[in-house]
Design an enzyme around this catalytic site. Structure first.
Site, mmCIF file in Angstrom:
data_model
loop_
_atom_site.group_PDB
_atom_site.id
_atom_site.type_symbol
_atom_site.label_atom_id
_atom_site.label_comp_id
_atom_site.label_asym_id
_atom_site.label_seq_id
_atom_site.Cartn_x
_atom_site.Cartn_y
_atom_site.Cartn_z
ATOM 1 N N SER A 141 0.722 -1.202 -0.135
ATOM 2 C CA SER A 141 -0.031 0.061 -0.013
ATOM 3 C C SER A 141 0.880 1.290 0.172
ATOM 4 C CB SER A 141 -0.869 -0.023 1.310
ATOM 5 O OG SER A 141 -1.651 1.325 1.303
ATOM 6 N N TYR A 154 -1.826 -0.544 10.331
ATOM 7 C CA TYR A 154 -2.033 -0.777 8.800
ATOM 8 C C TYR A 154 -0.765 -0.058 8.250
ATOM 9 C CZ TYR A 154 -3.873 -1.189 4.045
ATOM 10 O OH TYR A 154 -4.095 -1.507 2.787
#
Ligand SMILES: NC(=O)c1ccc[n+]([C@@H]2O[C@H](COP(=O)([O-])OP(=O)(O)OC[C@H]3O[C@@H](n4cnc5c(N)ncnc54)[C@H](O)[C@@H]3O)[C@@H](O)[C@H]2O)c1
Length: 252
Positions: A141, A154
């Site tokens: 990501s 995350y």
């Protein structure tokens, strides 16, 4: 047919980018192992591939634990006899700042996004080494490079993948190539969850699209195209790389 006679495991392939990658790889001749936890959605993706004359099986397993990964590798070998490509795509978004996120959510995020890579590759790499070549693609990501509100676990889990992919490329090259895809905002169920971290979720999704230089959300197919490039000989001199597929957000 860029992936003829190759077997590819794709984790988290029952929706979003994983499903798009599974379908595209099958169209390019790969035998595809569709992994996920929801049998209804997994069987649907596998049968859609079969209806297009592709080769696919659904293997249900939870990749956040070691057993789920060894089971996935065992079932792949039973179905297709070897492993050429692994796409570690499954991801979980546990939200919260350090002071608010529960230990359970912190660990679930780490287990799904980071520890699963260790468990899956520990079982899969020895099998890939028996094949003529191997190819590993991990779905990271842009959260590896950039902070977002309430994304502590995350961002940390995705950030660890950048050095890890270089290490895998070094330790297992030249037989195996390994690369990381770092998507920006992609229109999947996960981005809707991510938006809940913002006061106005709909506005947050619209803002994410607007923040790209291309003024739109990416599609699962945009990422599938990048995954096919990395899995095929079109990228034969690329390894250890982290490639953004983000509509240019990281270029601002
Ligand atoms: N959508 C985005 O904007 C975006 C941006 C950057 C990175 N990503 C990453 O892309 C990847 C794919 O996400 P997506 O957006 O397609 O979301 P998605 O929710 O559509 O797909 C994620 C898939 O992973 C599966 N999964 C989660 N935990 C699992 C587990 N323990 N075992 C097996 N399967 C599991 C889910 O069931 C789901 O099918 C993830 O790693 C995510 O972190 C997404």
């Amino acid at each position: 047919m860029k992936l003829q006679n190759q077997t590819a495991i794709i984790t988290g392939a029952t929706s979003g980018m994983g499903a798009a990658i599974a379908k595209l790889f099958a169209r390019e001749g790969a035998r595809v192992v569709v992994n996920g936890r929801n049998p209804e959605r997994g069987e649907k993706v596998a049968s859609e591939i079969q209806e297009e004359n592709g080769s696919a099986v659904f293997v249900p397993s939870d990749i956040s634990a070691g057993e789920g990964n060894s089971l996935l590798v065992e079932e792949t070998l039973k179905a297709f006899g070897g492993i050429d490509i692994v796409v570690a795509n499954a991801g979980f978004l546990g939200l919260g700042r350090i002071t608010e996120i529960s230990a359970e959510t912190w660990h679930k995020t780490m287990d799904t996004n980071l520890n699963s890579i260790y468990y899956l590759l520990r079982s899969a790499i020895p099998e890939m080494q028996k094949q003529p070549r191997g190819n590993i693609i991990v779905n990271g990501s842009i959260a590896a490079f950039k902070s977002f509100p309430n994304h502590a676990a995350y961002c940390a889990s995705k950030g660890a993948l950048v050095p890890l992919i270089k290490q895998i490329a070094m330790d297992y090259g030249p037989h195996i190539r390994a690369n990381l895809i770092c998507p920006g905002p992609i229109d999947t169920p996960l981005i809707r969850d991510s938006a809940k971290a913002f006061p106005d979720p709909d506005r947050a999704v619209a803002d994410a699209a607007d923040a790209t230089l291309l003024k739109r959300l990416g599609t699962p197919e945009d990422v599938a195209g990048a995954a096919l490039f990395l899995a095929s000989d079109d990228s034969s001199f690329i390894t250890g790389a982290s490639i953004t597929v983000d509509g240019g957000i990281m270029s601002k």
